[in-house]
Design a protein around this motif. Structure first.
Motif, PDB file in Angstrom:
ATOM      1  N   LEU A   8       0.815  -1.247   0.022  1.00  0.00           N
ATOM      2  CA  LEU A   8       0.054  -0.129  -0.099  1.00  0.00           C
ATOM      3  C   LEU A   8       0.825   1.234   0.024  1.00  0.00           C
ATOM      4  N   VAL A   9       2.031   1.352   0.925  1.00  0.00           N
ATOM      5  CA  VAL A   9       2.988   2.595   0.791  1.00  0.00           C
ATOM      6  C   VAL A   9       3.597   2.747  -0.477  1.00  0.00           C
ATOM      7  N   GLU A  10       3.893   1.509  -1.245  1.00  0.00           N
ATOM      8  CA  GLU A  10       4.525   1.636  -2.507  1.00  0.00           C
ATOM      9  C   GLU A  10       3.608   2.124  -3.548  1.00  0.00           C
ATOM     10  N   ARG A  11       2.219   1.800  -3.314  1.00  0.00           N
ATOM     11  CA  ARG A  11       1.139   2.089  -4.190  1.00  0.00           C
ATOM     12  C   ARG A  11       1.093   3.711  -4.149  1.00  0.00           C
ATOM     13  N   TYR A  12       1.072   4.072  -2.793  1.00  0.00           N
ATOM     14  CA  TYR A  12       0.837   5.796  -2.460  1.00  0.00           C
ATOM     15  C   TYR A  12       1.932   6.399  -3.026  1.00  0.00           C
ATOM     16  N   ILE A  13       3.217   6.042  -2.954  1.00  0.00           N
ATOM     17  CA  ILE A  13       4.440   6.612  -3.529  1.00  0.00           C
ATOM     18  C   ILE A  13       4.163   6.786  -4.869  1.00  0.00           C
ATOM     19  N   LYS A  14       3.809   5.687  -5.678  1.00  0.00           N
ATOM     20  CA  LYS A  14       3.654   5.595  -7.104  1.00  0.00           C
ATOM     21  C   LYS A  14       2.482   6.819  -7.587  1.00  0.00           C
ATOM     22  N   PHE A  15       1.371   6.622  -6.659  1.00  0.00           N
ATOM     23  CA  PHE A  15       0.244   7.659  -6.944  1.00  0.00           C
ATOM     24  C   PHE A  15       0.876   9.066  -6.963  1.00  0.00           C
ATOM     25  N   VAL A  16       1.611   9.520  -5.923  1.00  0.00           N
ATOM     26  CA  VAL A  16       1.983  10.869  -5.607  1.00  0.00           C
ATOM     27  C   VAL A  16       2.878  11.315  -6.639  1.00  0.00           C
ATOM     28  N   LYS A  17       3.985  10.265  -7.097  1.00  0.00           N
ATOM     29  CA  LYS A  17       4.652  10.538  -8.219  1.00  0.00           C
ATOM     30  C   LYS A  17       3.960  10.864  -9.586  1.00  0.00           C
ATOM     31  N   GLU A  18       2.865  10.022 -10.072  1.00  0.00           N
ATOM     32  CA  GLU A  18       1.923  10.591 -11.026  1.00  0.00           C
ATOM     33  C   GLU A  18       1.391  11.982 -10.991  1.00  0.00           C
TER      34      GLU A  18
ATOM     35  N   CYS B 163       7.402  11.575  -1.499  1.00  0.00           N
ATOM     36  CA  CYS B 163       7.950  10.118  -2.407  1.00  0.00           C
ATOM     37  C   CYS B 163       9.192   9.827  -1.665  1.00  0.00           C
ATOM     38  N   VAL B 164      10.414  10.945  -1.764  1.00  0.00           N
ATOM     39  CA  VAL B 164      11.584  10.429  -1.314  1.00  0.00           C
ATOM     40  C   VAL B 164      11.759   9.961   0.098  1.00  0.00           C
ATOM     41  N   GLU B 165      10.692  10.652   1.000  1.00  0.00           N
ATOM     42  CA  GLU B 165      11.046  10.105   2.367  1.00  0.00           C
ATOM     43  C   GLU B 165      10.258   8.857   2.839  1.00  0.00           C
ATOM     44  N   LEU B 166       9.122   8.755   2.210  1.00  0.00           N
ATOM     45  CA  LEU B 166       8.441   7.422   2.002  1.00  0.00           C
ATOM     46  C   LEU B 166       9.330   6.148   1.528  1.00  0.00           C
ATOM     47  N   THR B 167      10.037   6.509   0.582  1.00  0.00           N
ATOM     48  CA  THR B 167      10.715   5.592  -0.232  1.00  0.00           C
ATOM     49  C   THR B 167      11.716   5.113   0.742  1.00  0.00           C
ATOM     50  N   LYS B 168      12.407   6.175   1.566  1.00  0.00           N
ATOM     51  CA  LYS B 168      13.649   5.761   2.471  1.00  0.00           C
ATOM     52  C   LYS B 168      12.770   4.877   3.693  1.00  0.00           C
ATOM     53  N   PHE B 169      11.769   5.554   3.954  1.00  0.00           N
ATOM     54  CA  PHE B 169      11.091   4.693   5.134  1.00  0.00           C
ATOM     55  C   PHE B 169      10.711   3.339   4.975  1.00  0.00           C
ATOM     56  N   ILE B 170      10.041   3.177   3.727  1.00  0.00           N
ATOM     57  CA  ILE B 170       9.615   1.817   3.312  1.00  0.00           C
ATOM     58  C   ILE B 170      10.837   0.835   3.109  1.00  0.00           C
ATOM     59  N   GLN B 171      12.040   1.282   2.893  1.00  0.00           N
ATOM     60  CA  GLN B 171      13.064   0.618   2.743  1.00  0.00           C
ATOM     61  C   GLN B 171      13.672   0.225   4.122  1.00  0.00           C
ATOM     62  N   GLU B 172      13.538   1.037   4.913  1.00  0.00           N
ATOM     63  CA  GLU B 172      13.855   0.669   6.654  1.00  0.00           C
ATOM     64  C   GLU B 172      12.772  -0.309   7.187  1.00  0.00           C
ATOM     65  N   ILE B 173      11.632  -0.110   6.790  1.00  0.00           N
ATOM     66  CA  ILE B 173      10.476  -1.196   7.110  1.00  0.00           C
ATOM     67  C   ILE B 173      10.757  -2.652   6.468  1.00  0.00           C
ATOM     68  N   LYS B 174      11.262  -2.584   5.532  1.00  0.00           N
ATOM     69  CA  LYS B 174      11.347  -3.916   4.595  1.00  0.00           C
ATOM     70  C   LYS B 174      12.555  -4.623   5.367  1.00  0.00           C
ATOM     71  N   THR B 175      13.594  -3.822   5.696  1.00  0.00           N
ATOM     72  CA  THR B 175      14.566  -4.572   6.299  1.00  0.00           C
ATOM     73  C   THR B 175      14.345  -5.286   7.556  1.00  0.00           C
ATOM     74  N   GLU B 176      13.504  -4.388   8.360  1.00  0.00           N
ATOM     75  CA  GLU B 176      13.032  -4.732   9.556  1.00  0.00           C
ATOM     76  C   GLU B 176      12.069  -5.901   9.805  1.00  0.00           C
ATOM     77  N   ARG B 177      11.247  -6.001   8.771  1.00  0.00           N
ATOM     78  CA  ARG B 177      10.272  -6.979   8.655  1.00  0.00           C
ATOM     79  C   ARG B 177      10.855  -8.092   8.286  1.00  0.00           C
ATOM     80  N   LYS B 178      12.000  -8.142   7.309  1.00  0.00           N
ATOM     81  CA  LYS B 178      12.703  -9.251   6.912  1.00  0.00           C
ATOM     82  C   LYS B 178      13.403  -9.901   8.010  1.00  0.00           C
ATOM     83  N   THR B 179      13.998  -9.299   8.961  1.00  0.00           N
ATOM     84  CA  THR B 179      14.799  -9.469  10.188  1.00  0.00           C
ATOM     85  C   THR B 179      13.809 -10.107  11.094  1.00  0.00           C
TER      86      THR B 179
END
Length: 505
Positions: free
Chosen positions: A24-34, A98-114
């Protein structure tokens, strides 16, 4: 209520749920970019539109003197500023969302994977322990079956009348050995069972709940950050609304500033010719008979004055120096503009001449500063320039007086102007001081102080003067407390310098 307590057995569900949140976050980022791309394209089209309709050139500048033309240009300027705000919206959405959420989502992905990796490792550890439990359990069952079989065999041998004493003892010894091994495997199984139960209890009541609670905390942080992103989508727009409102108010103001009556008056002032309306056409009486043609009248027919028709095609007249090719009113304006232009140049030349005369007087009083005769060429040149400018002014003033007097200036005779040629004003002779031309000048003021330069100054700014150490200067204006003074060099160059860079002679 938390995930670790209530969803202890829903690992797969938690995995899918957290992944859905990231999607959902990635979808929102794409929406804001468009959305940002749309804003950028909109702003670009607005700028292109304003550029297309913005007038350039002398003709357009002339039209922009009218309030309705000028207001349209103001509207285009406001729209251009509006386009800038749309670009700002697009830029802020890209950087803040977009930039801030992209950075945040990368951190969340790493944490979730851990966290999911920790869950998998704990589960694998428990499964490994359970396999060991099953292995010891099977070994215990096997050894116990072997011990029972050996015991039964020993009893059978003991009851067999044909068996020897050695056979009976051997059978009993083997049965005792198998029983001992069975007891050991039983102890191993009991110990492994205790260990597994302990590990299982830790897995379901401590390890997994902690990991699931961390995943819950992570997902809630994701939701809160996404909520901030939703709000930013609106707040970024709100921040530019005051400026956008000013742009729109500017467009409204441009419309209200239009003055139809003033535009009409300006149009009249620009194009009023000053000609009188044509008089009535006189009646030509042919009833008295036709006069006989004579050789003189045939060879030299009377000239008929051309009628001034309102809608007739006009040929562009040949421009003349006295602007006689223009209608009376337009001619007056042009002549006055030329007089004002010459007046400014004359005033500037007179100021330069005054400075040279003052410097000449300074040199005459203090020969050590310079040779007064070295200024004569510059003085004479300035005097000649003043003479030419005055001659031009007199010439145009005469033409203006002629135009104001209501005389017919459609085809003036330039030879009638006694001052039409600057050559009629001869240059002053070499031995005649140029100051003799300044009949309206007041007496020069006292000679100003003399200074010598201590430090170099580049004088790059407008109105300043470049100086070098050792130069000798004459003060035109002393320091008024701002740290600057106006001076003049021996060659006539003048300007402002820092007062701390010189010292009095």
């Amino acid at each position: 209520m938390d995930w670790g307590t209530d969803l202890w057995d829903q690992n797969d569900v938690i995995d899918k749920h957290t992944q859905s949140g990231l999607d959902l976050v990635e979808r929102y980022i794409k929406f804001v970019k468009e959305r940002s791309d749309i804003e950028q394209g909109y702003a670009k089209q607005l700028r292109s539109l304003t550029k297309k309709y913005t007038k350039r050139g002398s003709k357009e500048e002339q039209e922009c003197k009218f309030s309705n033309h000028a207001s349209f240009q103001d509207i285009l300027n406001e729209l251009n500023d509006y386009a800038g705000q749309r670009e700002l919206v697009a830029e802020n959405m890209m950087t803040s969302i977009c930039v801030e959420l992209t950075k945040f989502i990368q951190e969340i992905k790493t944490e979730r994977k851990t966290h999911l990796s920790d869950t998998k490792k704990a589960q694998q550890t428990l499964e490994s322990s359970f396999k060991q439990l099953e292995s010891t359990k099977k070994r215990f069952a096997k050894e116990w079956a072997e011990a029972e079989k050996a015991t039964q065999q020993a009893e059978k041998t003991e009851n067999d009348l044909n068996a020897t004493r050695l056979d009976v003892e051997k059978a009993k010894h083997y049965a005792q050995g198998r029983t001992h091994v069975a007891e050991e495997s039983r102890s191993d199984y009991a110990a492994q069972l205790q260990k597994y139960n302990k590990e299982q209890n830790y897995f379901y009541y401590t390890d997994v709940p902690q990991i699931f609670n961390k995943l819950q905390d992570m997902d809630e942080r994701r939701i809160r950050r996404l909520a901030e992103g939703y709000c930013q989508f609106s707040n970024i727009e709100k921040k530019v609304l005051p400026i956008i409102t000013k742009c729109l108010e500017g467009i409204t103001s441009a419309g209200t500033r239009i003055d139809a009556k003033q535009d009409s008056l300006l149009f009249i002032e620009q194009h009023k010719s000053g000609f009188e309306r044509p008089a009535d056409v006189e009646f030509e009486d042919y009833s008295q008979g036709i006069k006989p043609a004579t050789s003189e009248s045939s060879l030299n027919p009377p000239k008929v004055k051309t009628k001034l028709w309102l809608f007739s095609k006009k040929h562009k007249p040949v421009e003349s120096e006295d602007f006689s090719h223009l209608p009376p009113e337009q001619r007056k304006k042009k002549l006055q503009a030329k007089i004002d232009e010459f007046s400014k140049e004359l005033h500037k030349a007179q100021d330069g001449s005054e400075a040279l005369e003052k410097m000449k007087a300074v040199y005459a009083t203090n020969p050590g500063l310079g040779d007064p005769s070295s200024l004569e060429p510059s003085i004479n040149e300035t005097a000649q320039k003043i003479g030419r400018l005055r001659a031009e002014m007199v010439k145009y003033e005469t033409w203006l007086s002629e135009a104001l007097g209501g005389e017919d200036s459609s085809s003036p005779d330039h030879n009638q102007h006694t001052v039409s040629d600057p050559e009629e004003f001869p240059d002053p002779p070499e031995d005649t001081p140029a100051v003799s031309l300044y009949t309206d000048f007041t007496e020069f003021e006292d000679v100003s102080s003399q200074y010598t330069v201590l430090y170099a100054f580049d004088g790059k700014d407008e109105g300043t003067l470049a100086i070098n150490p050792g130069d000798q200067l004459s003060a035109i204006e002393e320091d008024q407390g701002d740290g600057w003074m106006r001076v003049v060099k021996a060659n006539g160059d003048e300007g402002y310098i820092p007062s701390s860079y010189v010292q009095p002679l």
